[in-house]
Design an enzyme around this catalytic site. Sequence first.
Site, PDB file in Angstrom:
ATOM      1  N   ASP A   1      -6.177  -4.390  -5.690  1.00 14.01           N
ATOM      2  CA  ASP A   1      -6.526  -4.682  -4.310  1.00 14.01           C
ATOM      3  C   ASP A   1      -5.451  -5.643  -3.821  1.00 14.01           C
ATOM      4  OD1 ASP A   1      -7.513  -5.994  -2.001  1.00 14.01           O
ATOM      5  OD2 ASP A   1      -9.576  -5.574  -2.586  1.00 14.01           O
TER       6      ASP A   1
ATOM      7  N   ALA B   1       0.872  -1.186   0.000  1.00 13.61           N
ATOM      8  CA  ALA B   1       0.000   0.000   0.000  1.00 13.61           C
ATOM      9  C   ALA B   1       0.900   1.224   0.000  1.00 13.61           C
ATOM     10  CB  ALA B   1      -0.929  -0.013   1.211  1.00 13.61           C
ATOM     11  N   SER B   2       1.318   1.665  -1.179  1.00  9.04           N
ATOM     12  CA  SER B   2       2.513   2.500  -1.311  1.00  9.04           C
ATOM     13  C   SER B   2       2.305   4.005  -1.300  1.00  9.04           C
ATOM     14  CB  SER B   2       3.244   2.131  -2.616  1.00  9.04           C
ATOM     15  OG  SER B   2       3.647   0.794  -2.593  1.00  9.04           O
ATOM     16  N   ALA B   3       1.230   4.487  -1.915  1.00  7.63           N
ATOM     17  CA  ALA B   3       1.084   5.939  -2.092  1.00  7.63           C
ATOM     18  C   ALA B   3       0.995   6.645  -0.734  1.00  7.63           C
ATOM     19  CB  ALA B   3      -0.149   6.238  -2.938  1.00  7.63           C
ATOM     20  N   PRO B   4       1.542   7.871  -0.670  1.00 10.52           N
ATOM     21  CA  PRO B   4       2.125   8.655  -1.761  1.00 10.52           C
ATOM     22  C   PRO B   4       3.573   8.320  -2.115  1.00 10.52           C
ATOM     23  CG  PRO B   4       2.135   9.938   0.252  1.00 10.52           C
ATOM     24  CD  PRO B   4       1.416   8.659   0.586  1.00 10.52           C
ATOM     25  N   GLY B   5       4.235   7.476  -1.329  1.00  7.37           N
ATOM     26  CA  GLY B   5       5.569   7.041  -1.715  1.00  7.37           C
ATOM     27  C   GLY B   5       6.671   7.293  -0.722  1.00  7.37           C
TER      28      GLY B   5
ATOM     29  N   ASP C   1       1.843  -1.453   5.073  1.00  4.30           N
ATOM     30  CA  ASP C   1       1.430  -0.272   5.835  1.00  4.30           C
ATOM     31  C   ASP C   1      -0.068  -0.139   5.582  1.00  4.30           C
ATOM     32  OD1 ASP C   1       2.011   2.048   7.465  1.00  4.30           O
ATOM     33  OD2 ASP C   1       1.622   3.238   5.676  1.00  4.30           O
TER      34      ASP C   1
ATOM     35  N   GLU D   1      -0.538   0.169  -5.327  1.00 10.93           N
ATOM     36  CA  GLU D   1      -1.490   1.146  -4.808  1.00 10.93           C
ATOM     37  C   GLU D   1      -2.867   0.868  -5.408  1.00 10.93           C
ATOM     38  OE1 GLU D   1      -3.650   3.674  -2.972  1.00 10.93           O
ATOM     39  OE2 GLU D   1      -1.556   3.362  -2.373  1.00 10.93           O
TER      40      GLU D   1
ATOM     41  N   CYS E   1      -1.039   3.696  11.278  1.00  8.14           N
ATOM     42  CA  CYS E   1      -1.009   4.916  12.089  1.00  8.14           C
ATOM     43  C   CYS E   1      -2.234   4.947  12.991  1.00  8.14           C
ATOM     44  CB  CYS E   1      -0.900   6.170  11.227  1.00  8.14           C
ATOM     45  SG  CYS E   1      -2.170   6.338   9.969  1.00  8.14           S
TER      46      CYS E   1
END
Length: 479
Positions: free
Chosen positions: A179, A128-132, A197, A152, A250
Amino acid sequence: MAHFNQNFLDSIERDLPSHLSMEDFIAYSNKPLRLSIRVNTLKISTENFIDLMSAKGWSFDPIPWCNQGFWVTISSDLQLGNTIEHLQGLFYIQEASSMLPPTALFDSHADNENDLSQFAQTRVLDMASAPGSKTTQIAALMNNQGLLVANEYSASRVKVLHANVARMGVSNCALTHFDARVFGEYLFETFDSVLLDAPCSGEGTIRKDPDALKNWDNNDNKGIVDTQKALIESAFLALKVGGCLVYSTCALSRQENQDVCHHLKTAFGEAVEFAALTELFPDADKACTEEGFLHVWPQIYDSEGFFVAKIRKVSAVERTLPEPKMQKNFPFTAAKTKQIEELTAYFEDSFAITLPTDAEIMVRDLEFWLFPKAVMPLIGKMRFQRIGIKLADALKKGYKVRHEAILALSSPTRFELSDEQAKEFLMGRDISLVEKVKPQGEVIVSYASNPLGVAKHLGNKLKNNLPRDLVKDKIALYQ
């Protein structure tokens, strides 16, 4: 002032460790976050960056869990995102806590950080990469070696992810748009390391957004937790035996953190081993749970709230779904020997750039691309949005270099610009030259010895070749 509702405060009070106080939690949640950045060592050493920016009034306070991370104080009210150094990709504006997951993922390699080839055959998945921020941190830790698959789910966020990957000079990355629950099925036991993440309720971000938890309701989190459990199962299935998975959020609740990790343990039993993070950095034990996870509350390190767990796959698990059929019609083919020779000569003669030999040059129509070698066995197993970097376009005569190639491939030959010239270049304008000299054709223009892009040297001016989508209306200069 942060807006809490009583349901949220009751939830925190249940989960808060006994040695921490609600008063401190509320006090720190109402404090603004300290400004933090991460130096991009794909482009500049940490030492050189500190020297460069100290001269511009920055002061640096090291972040204990990231050698390239700093809380910074700047002597002006400049918008950092509009500074030349940011647009060059010399640093990433990144919250300190979010630097923890990549550090945990690679802590076993810390003793060999000078071995720049140790990741040559490594495959890493960022689910789950964005924004990077974490993707580019991982790429720097890998020194652009091996393969980093950055996924993403959101189509609009894939564009943001690619923009940051390109700005930071990442060349070992393949982008996907799925997904992430499909990875366990499509790429079963493929990756040496996986970062999940996970999407979460975002409880730890209240210091960024005082209204983030105004309408918090624990009943809304059930769907999120179900997704997290499905994602961590997929991550574990995609992980090789002997590999490591880092699960992070988070969020602050046990429900989205410890409970999700224990769900994985229940699902896969003795194949799952929790790795203690008590010695990840000095004073890490202050945030450690009894399992060895990091549960970072805002008051412990004066940061965002965060959770990080490291999990080893110590034995194989059964593949419950059959291997999917290979996908056909991949649009790229390997470049022919003559094409490789011509392209190599073009880069060396025009820019003094030596193309990497540990990568594959691929062709699509008139486009030449540089693929990480480690991606080649995965072709056909999964559809990729974008792989590696675009090197150049073939013209009727010769080639035209692409901007992202210049940002990712180092060259000693550059045309150095002043502050004002660099500002003009990034605003898409041509640069007038005081002394008329013989035209030199395509040249790399740089600022502080780091590339900005490509211009055409016409003798009396530099014709701007910056891609239109990168042209800025406003550039912030230090006075």
